[in-house]
Design a protein around this motif. Structure first.
Motif, PDB file in Angstrom:
ATOM      1  N   GLY A 239      29.695  23.644  17.509  1.00 58.25           N
ATOM      2  CA  GLY A 239      30.881  23.399  18.308  1.00 58.25           C
ATOM      3  C   GLY A 239      31.640  24.635  18.707  1.00 58.25           C
ATOM      4  N   GLU A 240      32.803  24.382  19.319  1.00 58.28           N
ATOM      5  CA  GLU A 240      33.532  25.423  20.028  1.00 58.28           C
ATOM      6  C   GLU A 240      34.553  26.172  19.192  1.00 58.28           C
ATOM      7  OE1 GLU A 240      31.450  22.722  22.047  1.00 58.28           O
ATOM      8  OE2 GLU A 240      33.347  22.078  21.151  1.00 58.28           O
ATOM      9  N   ASN A 241      34.907  25.646  18.030  1.00 57.25           N
ATOM     10  CA  ASN A 241      35.881  26.361  17.201  1.00 57.25           C
ATOM     11  C   ASN A 241      35.326  27.711  16.777  1.00 57.25           C
ATOM     12  OD1 ASN A 241      37.545  24.203  17.451  1.00 57.25           O
ATOM     13  ND2 ASN A 241      37.759  23.805  15.274  1.00 57.25           N
ATOM     14  N   ALA A 242      36.192  28.683  16.649  1.00 55.05           N
ATOM     15  CA  ALA A 242      35.762  30.024  16.254  1.00 55.05           C
ATOM     16  C   ALA A 242      35.045  29.963  14.917  1.00 55.05           C
ATOM     17  CB  ALA A 242      36.971  30.948  16.172  1.00 55.05           C
ATOM     18  N   ALA A 243      33.859  30.543  14.855  1.00 55.67           N
ATOM     19  CA  ALA A 243      33.054  30.506  13.633  1.00 55.67           C
ATOM     20  C   ALA A 243      33.302  31.755  12.795  1.00 55.67           C
ATOM     21  CB  ALA A 243      31.580  30.402  13.986  1.00 55.67           C
ATOM     22  N   PRO A 244      33.257  31.629  11.468  1.00 53.37           N
ATOM     23  CA  PRO A 244      33.427  32.798  10.600  1.00 53.37           C
ATOM     24  C   PRO A 244      32.326  33.827  10.837  1.00 53.37           C
ATOM     25  CG  PRO A 244      33.574  30.750   9.354  1.00 53.37           C
ATOM     26  CD  PRO A 244      33.068  30.390  10.711  1.00 53.37           C
ATOM     27  N   LEU A 245      32.660  35.072  10.626  1.00 51.32           N
ATOM     28  CA  LEU A 245      31.669  36.137  10.796  1.00 51.32           C
ATOM     29  C   LEU A 245      30.526  36.015   9.805  1.00 51.32           C
ATOM     30  CD1 LEU A 245      34.025  39.203  11.367  1.00 51.32           C
ATOM     31  CD2 LEU A 245      32.681  37.967  13.083  1.00 51.32           C
ATOM     32  N   THR A 246      30.783  35.352   8.682  1.00 49.65           N
ATOM     33  CA  THR A 246      29.768  35.252   7.632  1.00 49.65           C
ATOM     34  C   THR A 246      28.904  34.002   7.749  1.00 49.65           C
ATOM     35  OG1 THR A 246      31.437  34.236   6.224  1.00 49.65           O
ATOM     36  CG2 THR A 246      31.077  36.609   5.974  1.00 49.65           C
ATOM     37  N   LEU A 247      29.253  33.080   8.664  1.00 51.15           N
ATOM     38  CA  LEU A 247      28.490  31.838   8.798  1.00 51.15           C
ATOM     39  C   LEU A 247      27.784  31.792  10.146  1.00 51.15           C
ATOM     40  CD1 LEU A 247      30.913  29.108   7.368  1.00 51.15           C
ATOM     41  CD2 LEU A 247      29.161  30.426   6.162  1.00 51.15           C
ATOM     42  N   ASP A 248      26.645  31.120  10.172  1.00 52.48           N
ATOM     43  CA  ASP A 248      25.904  30.927  11.409  1.00 52.48           C
ATOM     44  C   ASP A 248      26.566  29.828  12.236  1.00 52.48           C
ATOM     45  OD1 ASP A 248      23.867  32.774  10.652  1.00 52.48           O
ATOM     46  OD2 ASP A 248      22.989  31.224   9.368  1.00 52.48           O
ATOM     47  N   SER A 249      26.458  29.924  13.554  1.00 50.96           N
ATOM     48  CA  SER A 249      27.008  28.881  14.418  1.00 50.96           C
ATOM     49  C   SER A 249      26.144  28.724  15.663  1.00 50.96           C
ATOM     50  CB  SER A 249      28.446  29.199  14.824  1.00 50.96           C
ATOM     51  OG  SER A 249      28.477  30.283  15.741  1.00 50.96           O
ATOM     52  N   VAL A 250      26.173  27.501  16.207  1.00 47.07           N
ATOM     53  CA  VAL A 250      25.433  27.187  17.432  1.00 47.07           C
ATOM     54  C   VAL A 250      26.361  26.380  18.337  1.00 47.07           C
ATOM     55  CG1 VAL A 250      23.329  26.226  18.404  1.00 47.07           C
ATOM     56  CG2 VAL A 250      23.338  26.982  16.020  1.00 47.07           C
ATOM     57  N   MET A 251      26.388  26.704  19.611  1.00 47.13           N
ATOM     58  CA  MET A 251      27.274  25.999  20.526  1.00 47.13           C
ATOM     59  C   MET A 251      26.767  26.129  21.952  1.00 47.13           C
ATOM     60  SD  MET A 251      30.496  28.651  20.925  1.00 47.13           S
ATOM     61  CE  MET A 251      31.133  27.807  22.362  1.00 47.13           C
TER      62      MET A 251
END
Length: 336
Positions: free
Chosen positions: A145-157
């Motif tokens: 999703g669109e919320n800002a992701a932590p630098l230490t966690l993976d994210s997909v959007m």
């Protein structure tokens, strides 16, 4: 009494080790032997013990998927796609609903299914990136999703700004100049809505149109009924527009009803686009043009990164975009 691994072994006439290899999907089991053991498992109704599996393999074979509300069509489809992708990899998925509240999201990421899952995929609505990064360290987490992701966690959007630009430019290509945006929250606008409004505004400005705040039509909640009420109230108050970009398909479906009830024709009088390309968009009347995130790519990449974390990858977070497309239908047909 619960069926034990030994019961399956005795019933099939094989060793416990062979049954364990089948349950764990060990590749070096002959098809004939696998079929024999699987038949015994099915006939006895054996279900592997989660804690026993964790002790034996270090893993439970379960993942958690957390999001706001399964009644929202996008999340229902997300659950299906992630579950199918996980099953293909030998995993099962537990669903968690957060109701889109800070308390619900905190509960899920801090303690939900403690000890039962090997990793979690979550689409937060309100939790900020700092708190998300600090809230749980015992299992890997991938953020959607669109919320800002932590630098230490993976994210997909999906790139929501660009997708909103594409949808708005498509409406502009129909020659429409007074284009409204509908379906964002009345209060506490989410980051999803903020990004989509930003893309809508950019497309208008690129076309030389000054965005008009009066053309922003908020909704009380993410439902078709609220979308219908919001658009209907705007029309009854005298607001007029010839194009409508909707935050999601539910808002667009509600808008279709509001316009029909007041004698406006789609797409002749008003061109409409939705968002998420949920299955219902094909059967509305008229059928809905909609932004279509690549759900399979989203689920696949999220699980790729999650399993890499489960297998020991400990690098910094990877933040990735997956493709989207605009699926044109009757509410905003393709422009030649």
């Amino acid at each position: 009494m619960a069926v034990r691994l030994q019961d399956v072994a005795d019933y099939a006439g094989v060793s416990m080790k062979t049954v364990s290899n089948v349950v764990r999907d060990y590749p070096h089991v002959s098809p004939k032997m696998r079929e024999r053991v699987q038949r015994a498992i099915d006939e006895l109704g054996y279900r592997p013990n989660i804690m026993g599996r964790r002790l034996a393999t270090g893993r439970t074979g379960l993942l958690a998927l957390a999001f706001a509300d399964v009644r929202i069509p996008y999340f229902a489809e997300l659950a299906q796609v992630v579950a199918n992708e996980a099953e293909r990899r030998g995993y099962r998925v537990l669903l968690e609903q957060t109701e889109g509240t800070l308390e619900g999201e905190r509960a899920v990421v801090s303690a939900s299914e403690s000890g039962l899952v090997d990793g979690m995929v979550i689409q937060p609505s309100v939790m900020n990136s700092t708190e998300l990064a600090q809230s749980r360290t015992d299992i890997p987490i991938v953020v959607l999703g669109e919320n800002a992701a932590p630098l230490t966690l993976d994210s997909v959007m999906v790139d929501n700004v660009e997708a909103a630009r594409v949808a708005t430019r498509h409406v502009l290509a129909h020659g429409r100049r007074r284009i409204a945006f509908a379906g964002h929250e009345e209060t506490g606008t989410t980051r999803t809505s903020t990004l989509r409004i930003a893309g809508y505004q950019q497309a208008l400005e690129e076309a030389g149109i000054i965005p008009d705040p009066h053309l922003l039509i908020p909704s009380l909640a993410v439902t078709a009924a609220n979308g219908a009420r919001a658009v209907g109230a705007a029309l009854d108050a005298g607001l007029r527009f010839d194009g409508l970009v909707c935050r999601d398909d539910l808002a667009a479906i509600g808008a279709l009803r509001a316009l029909e009830e007041r004698g406006f024709r789609v797409p002749d009088d008003v061109v409409i686009t939705g968002w998420d390309n949920t299955p219902m968009t094909e059967v509305t009347y008229p059928s809905l043009t909609s932004i279509a995130p690549d759900m399979r790519a989203l689920a696949s990449r999220a699980l790729d990164m999650l399993f890499e974390r489960i297998d020991g990858y400990d690098g910094m977070g990877r933040h990735e975009l997956v493709p989207f497309s605009l699926v044109t239908r009757e509410s905003a047909p393709a422009v030649e």
